[in-house]
Design a protein around this motif. Structure first.
Motif, PDB file in Angstrom:
ATOM      1  N   GLU A 299       0.829  -1.215   0.000  1.00 10.09           N
ATOM      2  CA  GLU A 299       0.000   0.000   0.000  1.00 10.09           C
ATOM      3  C   GLU A 299       0.862   1.263   0.000  1.00 10.09           C
ATOM      4  OE1 GLU A 299      -3.083   0.708  -0.363  1.00 10.09           O
ATOM      5  OE2 GLU A 299      -3.962  -1.290  -0.356  1.00 10.09           O
ATOM      6  N   GLU A 300       1.832   1.347   0.902  1.00 12.42           N
ATOM      7  CA  GLU A 300       2.639   2.566   1.002  1.00 12.42           C
ATOM      8  C   GLU A 300       3.508   2.780  -0.239  1.00 12.42           C
ATOM      9  OE1 GLU A 300       6.169   4.671   3.668  1.00 12.42           O
ATOM     10  OE2 GLU A 300       5.174   2.861   4.412  1.00 12.42           O
ATOM     11  N   ASN A 303       1.444   3.965  -3.166  1.00 14.48           N
ATOM     12  CA  ASN A 303       1.096   5.389  -3.078  1.00 14.48           C
ATOM     13  C   ASN A 303       2.291   6.260  -3.458  1.00 14.48           C
ATOM     14  OD1 ASN A 303      -1.517   4.871  -2.245  1.00 14.48           O
ATOM     15  ND2 ASN A 303      -1.000   4.934  -0.061  1.00 14.48           N
ATOM     16  N   ARG A 304       3.482   5.858  -3.059  1.00 11.84           N
ATOM     17  CA  ARG A 304       4.675   6.648  -3.385  1.00 11.84           C
ATOM     18  C   ARG A 304       4.988   6.580  -4.880  1.00 11.84           C
ATOM     19  NH1 ARG A 304       9.183   4.544   0.518  1.00 11.84           N
ATOM     20  NH2 ARG A 304      10.406   6.232  -0.440  1.00 11.84           N
TER      21      ARG A 304
END
Length: 376
Positions: A299-300, A303-304
Motif C-alpha cells: 500500500e505505502e 502510493n509513493r
C-alpha cells in the motif's frame, strides 16, 4: 555584493517542459533593423563557427529502444514503461536539437559569404552530410565516419503523450506473495537516472552559451531581414534547449525516487510481509496470510509510486524551426503522405497500419512546408 550564480538544477527547475520562446532575444527588438541591411562578414562567420561547434556537445549519442517490463504489479510496470519511452524520445529530441544547432551555425556561416541577402533573406538549404563532415573533422583522434542521424519521427514539431494508460486498475488488490517475489527482480528501471541528470546539466550550459552566441551575432554587427530570420530561428531553438533541460531534470528526479522505492521494497519485503511463513504459525497467532500481508506491505510504496507519476512530465514536445528540411526531404514527405493515403487497403490490418502512420506523420507535412517557406 555579487549574487551567486544559480545552480544548473535551479535553472532547469525554473524552465517549462513545453518549448517556450523567451520574452526577449538579441537583435529582434533592435531599432537598427529599420535602417536596412548590414553585415560584418568576418564577425558573423566567426560567431557562426562557434554556434556550429556547439552541436558537438550532442556526442556521445545513445539510442536505445524502449523496454517493456513484465510485472504483475501494475503501477511500477506502467511507470517503468513510461520511463523507457521517455528515455527513447529524449534521445531523439537530443539528437535532433544538436543537429539543428549545427545546421543553424552552418547556414549563418554561409550567409556571411552571400551577397544577395538584402534581396533574398532566406537562409536556404545545406545537405546534412556536409554538416556531418564538418563536425567529424572537428573530432580528435580516430573519429567515426559519421556522427549525425537523420531527423527523427519527432522532427520538427511532434508531441508525445507520457500518461498512464486508461482502463487499468493501479491498486494492489490482485497482488499475491508469489507475484511480488517474481516482480522484485524486474522492479529496477532499465534506464540510468544519471543520464537524465547529465543531460540536464549539459543543456543548461548549452542554453547559457547559446544565448551569448546570439548576442555575439547581433554585436558582429548583423542586422536586417536575414539577420532577423536567423535570430528568430535561434530564439526558437533556445526554447527547445530549455524545454529539454527541464524534461531531463524532472525525469532524472522522478527516476531516482522510483529506484529508492524499488530498493526499499526489495530490502523490506521478506522482513515485513514474511511471505514464507508456515500455515501452522498463521493458525496460532491469526497473523493473516502471506497474500494479505503482501497487499498491506504494498500500500505505502504503491502510493509513493503514484507520487512519482505526479511529478513526471506527461508530454514530450519538440518545436524546432525545421532548418534540416530541404527541397528533397519536403518532396519525399509529400510523396509518402500521398502514397500512404492512396494505396489500396485490402485488409483491416493494412487500414489500421496506414491510419496510424498518417496520424503520426501527416501533421509533420505542414511543418515541413512552413520551414521551407520561412527559411528556403
Amino acid at each position: 555584493m555579487r549574487e551567486p550564480d544559480p545552480t544548473p538544477s535551479e535553472q532547469w527547475s525554473s524552465w517549462d517542459t513545453e518549448p517556450r520562446l523567451p520574452p526577449t532575444w538579441p537583435g529582434l527588438e533592435d531599432e537598427r533593423h529599420a535602417e536596412g541591411f548590414h553585415i560584418d562578414r568576418k564577425g558573423v562567420k566567426s560567431v557562426a563557427g562557434r554556434i556550429t561547434d556547439l552541436a558537438l556537445r550532442g556526442q556521445p549519442y545513445w539510442h536505445d529502444q524502449p523496454g517493456w517490463p513484465e510485472m504483475h504489479w501494475a503501477l511500477p510496470r506502467e511507470l517503468s514503461t513510461l520511463f523507457n519511452m521517455a528515455d527513447y524520445y529524449v534521445n531523439q529530441f537530443w539528437s535532433d536539437l544538436h543537429t539543428e544547432i549545427g545546421m543553424a551555425g552552418m547556414l549563418i556561416e554561409r550567409a556571411a559569404t552571400r551577397y544577395d541577402l538584402a534581396e533574398n533573406p532566406k537562409l536556404g538549404d545545406i545537405p546534412l552530410d556536409r554538416l556531418d563532415d564538418r563536425l567529424v573533422s572537428r573530432l580528435k583522434g580516430d573519429p567515426p565516419a559519421d556522427i549525425l542521424a537523420e531527423p527523427s519521427d519527432l522532427y520538427p514539431n511532434v508531441s508525445v503523450s507520457l500518461e498512464l494508460p486508461k482502463g487499468i486498475s493501479y491498486g494492489v488488490d490482485d497482488m499475491t506473495a508469489d507475484k511480488l517475489k517474481k516482480d522484485l527482480g524486474e522492479l529496477d528501471l532499465w534506464i540510468d537516472p544519471v543520464r537524465f541528470e547529465e543531460r540536464a546539466e549539459s543543456l543548461v550550459e548549452m542554453a547559457n552559451l547559446f544565448r551569448l552566441r546570439a548576442q555575439d551575432l547581433n554585436d558582429a554587427p548583423w542586422y536586417g531581414e536575414a539577420a532577423a530570420k536567423a535570430q528568430g530561428a535561434l530564439r526558437q531553438i533556445y526554447g527547445n534547449i530549455t524545454s529539454l533541460a527541464a524534461l531531463c531534470g524532472k525525469f532524472g528526479t522522478a527516476a531516482r525516487w522510483y529506484e529508492e522505492i524499488a530498493a526499499w521494497c526489495r530490502e523490506n519485503f521478506v522482513r515485513v510481509a514474511d511471505p514464507d511463513r508456515s500455515g501452522w504459525d498463521e493458525f496460532w497467532d491469526f497473523g493473516g496470510t502471506p497474500d494479505s500481508r503482501t497487499r498491506d506491505f504494498l500500500e505505502e510504496p504503491n502510493n509513493r509510486f503514484m507520487q512519482v507519476y505526479e511529478i513526471m512530465p506527461k508530454r514530450i514536445t519538440m518545436d524546432l524551426p525545421g532548418l534540416l528540411v530541404n527541397d528533397a526531404s519536403l518532396a519525399e514527405m509529400r510523396r509518402m503522405v500521398r502514397w500512404v493515403e492512396s494505396r489500396p487497403k485490402d485488409t483491416e490490418w493494412e487500414k489500421e497500419n496506414d491510419e496510424g502512420w498518417l496520424k503520426w506523420h501527416k501533421p509533420r507535412l505542414p511543418a515541413y512546408e512552413e520551414a521551407e517557406r520561412q527559411y528556403g
